[in-house]
Design an enzyme around this catalytic site. Structure first.
Site, PDB file in Angstrom:
ATOM      1  N   ASP A   1       9.690   0.646   7.429  1.00  0.00           N
ATOM      2  CA  ASP A   1      10.674   0.038   8.327  1.00  0.00           C
ATOM      3  C   ASP A   1      11.142   1.022   9.390  1.00  0.00           C
ATOM      4  O   ASP A   1      11.147   0.724  10.589  1.00  0.00           O
ATOM      5  CB  ASP A   1      11.903  -0.448   7.537  1.00  0.00           C
TER       6      ASP A   1
ATOM      7  N   THR B   1       0.831  -1.217   0.000  1.00  0.00           N
ATOM      8  CA  THR B   1       0.000   0.000   0.000  1.00  0.00           C
ATOM      9  C   THR B   1       0.863   1.265   0.000  1.00  0.00           C
ATOM     10  O   THR B   1       0.394   2.327  -0.418  1.00  0.00           O
ATOM     11  CB  THR B   1      -0.912   0.062   1.250  1.00  0.00           C
TER      12      THR B   1
END
Ligand code: ADP
Ligand code: MG
Length: 386
Positions: free
Chosen positions: A169, A31
């Site tokens: 991340d 996404t």
């Protein structure tokens, strides 16, 4: 402890320690580059760094898991290659912080230690960047808010290491917390936390498989998503990206997309809707629904986005049979890699071994696994009193 290790390696005590966790992609698959939301979880395994000042203008790096030392001049350094390239993560962060105005009147010695397996889909690279960032800020008395620290880590990885990753991340390593998911709105780059109930556990099953065409497949999926959005602009000119188009709208205009692009787009819109459904279910403490959404996400990867592989499907199917598993799905980009299972506290080692036995029977090879739970986000640590 990293302080003892530092004394062994550098012959003196560190002045600052910092740590940052690894992460799992909880849901919100592919996404990010479509402007949608993603949920990640910071795990209770981390990269730790310890630093002390040097009187000269050298930056020297050692790793607990490697022999040797890498040193550069802090006034002029460029990306390193070969067996020194691991130091590019903290060096890239240093470069970004210098650009952000951090003064560096002297050099430093840094030690890195970690209980995060590298290259296992837990993003040890982002954890290394965030730990380094907080370490430098401690040593040079510089301040940056969490969102900016996440951005510094991402820019280091994009520009200095040369890895074009999104903000997931670093954002999760920065904002993660115990019993929390991190929600990232990738379009506006907004970070928030959702509460997970107590007693939620994560088991990661790693296939160690990587599709030989993973980079080009990733590129193809990216292009397919952009093309699907382009074609949907005729009926929906106000939609700025695929994430702003609902599954109902896609279905209405399916003829504009054709089979393949429709399925790619359906995965993205579906994931965006599932992220919001997870958020709402978590608000009610309804882990059964959260788990169903995780299984649906995997099924959509398998059928619509075609970024699963049979090895991942077998693991998810076996996990579906276990009564202590809420849900499971591939985690990360796909085309190989790992499955994340979300379980209650009764799922144990013996259950995990049953899952890998089913895998071994089918593929004649072992899948590795480990247990983890949620952990705190990146921070500077307290030195133990001496
Ligand atoms: P991932 O982020 O999925 O773990 P990456 O390939 O992006 O995998 O990052 C792994 C790299 O990060 C390693 O190859 C190494 O260069 C660096 N790294 C991670 N942990 C350490 C460590 N403890 N010591 C030295 N380098 C490390
Ligand atoms: Mg990485």
């Amino acid at each position: 402890m990293i302080e003892d290790l530092y004394i062994q390696k550098f012959g003196r005590s560190p002045e600052v320690i910092a740590q940052a966790p690894g992460r799992l992609e909880f849901i919100g698959n592919h996404t990010d580059y479509n402007g949608g939301p993603v949920l990640g979880v910071a795990v209770d395994r981390r990269v730790s760094v310890a630093l002390a000042a040097r009187s000269d203008r050298q930056a020297c790096f050692r790793s607990a898991s490697m022999e040797g030392e890498v040193c550069v001049d802090i006034d002029s350094f460029a990306p390193l290659s070969g067996n020194e390239s691991w130091a590019n993560y903290p060096l890239g962060v240093l470069k970004e912080l210098i650009s952000a105005g951090m003064p560096i009147p002297h050099g430093f010695d840094m030690l890195v230690d970690s209980d995060l397996p590298a290259g296992a889909g837990l993003s040890s690279s982002a954890a290394f960047e965030l730990a380094s960032g907080y370490g430098y800020c401690g040593l040079y008395e510089f301040e940056l808010d969490r969102a900016d620290m996440a951005r510094v880590g991402r820019r280091a990885e994009n520009n200095f290491v040369g890895m074009p990753c999104g903000i997931l991340d670093q954002g999760v390593s920065a904002f993660g917390d115990v019993n929390s998911l991190v929600k990232i709105d990738c379009e506006k780059e907004l970070f928030s936390r959702l509460t997970l109930p107590d007693d939620v556990h994560f088991w990661v099953f790693n296939t160690a498989k990587k599709h030989s065409l993973v980079d080009s497949l990733y590129g193809t999926r990216h292009q397919e998503c952009m093309e699907a959005h382009r074609r949907m602009q005729a009926p929906l000119p106000q939609a700025q990206n695929l994430a702003q188009i609902s599954t109902a709208q896609l279905s209405e205009h399916q003829d504009l997309l054709g089979d393949v692009l429709y399925r790619r787009a359906l995965h993205i819109s579906g994931e965006c809707e599932r992220v919001l459904a997870v958020e709402s279910a978590l608000g009610k403490g309804d882990m059964a629904t959260v788990g169903e959404l995780l299984f649906e996400s995997h099924e959509s990867s398998r059928v619509n986005f075609e970024n699963s592989i049979p090895e991942l499907d077998i693991l998810v199917d076996a996990l579906k049979e276990s009564q202590h598993v809420w849900g499971a799905r591939l985690t990360g980009g796909g085309f190989g890699g790992a499955v994340m299972a979300v379980t209650n506290g009764q799922f144990g080692q013996a259950d995990a071994e049953k899952i890998v036995a089913a895998y071994q029977e089918k593929f004649g090879q072992a899948a590795t696994f480990f247990h983890t739970t949620t952990g705190p986000g990146a921070s500077q640590g307290q030195l133990s009193a001496t």
